[in-house]
Design an enzyme around this catalytic site. Structure first.
Site, PDB file in Angstrom:
ATOM      1  N   VAL A 100       4.859  75.231   7.801  1.00 15.16           N
ATOM      2  CA  VAL A 100       5.941  74.363   7.302  1.00 15.16           C
ATOM      3  C   VAL A 100       5.904  74.294   5.776  1.00 15.16           C
ATOM      4  CG1 VAL A 100       6.985  72.086   7.446  1.00 15.16           C
ATOM      5  CG2 VAL A 100       5.807  73.028   9.436  1.00 15.16           C
ATOM      6  N   LYS A 124       6.870  61.513  19.467  1.00 11.54           N
ATOM      7  CA  LYS A 124       8.243  61.636  18.957  1.00 11.54           C
ATOM      8  C   LYS A 124       9.151  60.580  19.598  1.00 11.54           C
ATOM      9  CE  LYS A 124       7.510  66.585  18.265  1.00 11.54           C
ATOM     10  NZ  LYS A 124       7.564  67.906  18.884  1.00 11.54           N
TER      11      LYS A 124
END
Ligand code: HSE
Length: 430
Positions: free
Chosen positions: A15, A207
């Site tokens: 990332v 999440k």
């Protein structure tokens, strides 16, 4: 020229490198859209020497992410280290204390410490943003906090772990066993360093707990998520679900009821022809239902360099433009404590048993289900291999609440007619 927004990036894995590449490749586009340049001034990672395919010569280097977070030439600290504690937490706190805004992709950190970190950020007048922590490239945090800000959210559902979705779709599509599909996902580098974060449903549960907080105005309560991983799902379950027109997905669902906040992340059967049933490979999907908007379906890549960098940069661009939204969509001190409630909406369930092949075994099972008030809709016994004396039995119940089913499962395990633990999965008729 307006002053540049200066980033310090900690963590140069997939990332972090994706974010560096985006900023280098699209400097003009970012400046045009933000009205000011976006620059990286300093970076930090475990090894300076490692060849990452991107030159780091233009950036100052810090071995210690905490030092990076405190640098005078950093306006926004971008935390891409990962992990719920350790350097990730220490450096985010250091950045907020030093008056920096923070962008993170770290769902574990926020699932465990989100409330405290959001309060710290807001007390210091800083923003803490986390779009990349949930569903990769899908801008779901932004959708909930901004585009849907005037809605009472009635329910959130989603497939938010691409690795599990990959494993389940490979089991169905290629006829692989769970272990074979798991090994394949491992070979492709999909699994987290601790694979249980993926297949145990923990990553997806993190999440879901973050989205619940925004949707329902409650403090993040990961401990309140009912979690069940995909490790017990067999190829037989997948075939039997397909026979009935369903696919098995690791599905999260959250809703706020009069009894409290229901949050569960578990393998479920969904209609094969529904948008969730059609979801293949590592793709994620989040379904949001609001009182004014109705149903909104968001679909996209749940992981990977480009999609996750896109989400990080969405947060960076908001900060560059001067858009300042509370971490969970309203001041953290106003979020209410979430009282966890077991999901009590009745649903049909799929129940898979291995029954010892002896007289009266099936009658015992039918009887404990009846005693718990669970009504059988369909039931099928499959022939068993000669070398085992346990027959696979599949039961589909009429709508029932999970507590009644659990009562029946407890009673079944006392009967002495089961060869192993039963597997129960909710059937979601979406
Ligand atoms: N391991 C996650 C997934 C990606 O498979 O979706 C990062 O959260």
């Amino acid at each position: 020229m307006t002053s540049p927004l200066r980033l310090g990036i900690a963590g140069l894995g997939t990332v972090g490198i994706g974010v560096l590449r985006t900023i280098r490749r699209k400097a003009d586009l970012l400046e045009a859209r933000a009205g000011r340049p976006v620059r990286v001034t300093a970076v930090s990672a475990r090894s300076r020497q490692k060849d990452r395919g991107v030159s780091l010569d233009d950036y100052a280097w810090e071995d210690d992410p905490v030092a990076l977070a405190r640098r005078d030439d950093v306006d926004v600290y971008v935390e891409l280290i990962g992990g719920e504690n350790g350097p990730a937490k220490a450096s985010v706190l250091a950045a907020l204390e030093a008056g920096k805004d923070v962008v993170t992709a770290n769902k574990a950190l926020l699932a465990h410490h989100g409330q405290a970190l959001a309060e710290t950020a807001e007390a210091a007048g800083r923003v803490l943003r986390f779009e990349a922590a949930v569903a990769g490239g899908i801008p779901v945090v932004k959708s909930l906090t901004e585009g849907l800000a005037a809605n009472e959210v009635t329910r959130i559902m989603g497939v938010m772990n691409g690795t599990c979705n990959y494993i389940l779709t490979r089991m169905e599509g290629a006829g692989l066993s769970y272990d074979e599909a798991f090994s394949e996902a491992d070979g492709l580098g999909y699994l987290e360093a601790d694979p249980n974060l993926d297949v145990g449903g923990i990553d997806a549960g993190h999440k879901l707990s973050l989205l619940s907080s925004i949707a329902f105005g409650t403090q993040v309560n990961f401990a309140g998520v009912e979690l069940q991983g995909i490790g017990d799902v067999t190829i037989e379950d997948i075939h039997q679900a397909a026979d009935m027109g369903y696919r098995i997905k690791l599905l999260g669902a959250a809703r706020l009821t009069g009894r409290g906040l229901e949050q569960r992340m578990a393998p479920c059967l969904v209609p094969a022809n529904s948008p969730l049933g059609q979801l293949e490979g590592g793709t994620n999907m989040v379904v949001i239902e609001g009182d004014d908007v109705g149903q909104v379906v968001l679909r996209g890549a749940g992981a990977g360099e480009g999609p996750t960098a896109s989400a990080v940069m969405g947060d960076v661009m908001d900060i560059a433009r001067g858009l300042r939204v509370s971490t969970f969509g309203q001041p953290a001190t106003q979020l209410t404590p979430a009282v966890p409630a077991q999901a009590a909406t009745p649903a049909p369930y799929y129940l898979r048993l291995h029954l010892l092949d002896k007289p009266g075994a099936m009658a015992r099972i039918a009887s404990v289900l009846g005693d718990a008030g669970v009504s059988i809709n369909r039931m099928r016994q499959y022939s068993h291999a000669i070398e085992t004396d346990a027959a696979p039995v599949l039961i589909v119940t009429h709508k029932t609440i999970r507590a009644s089913l659990d009562e029946a499962i407890d009673a079944m395990t006392q009967t002495g007619v089961l060869a192993d633990s039963p597997l129960a999965m909710r059937i979601e008729d979406l």
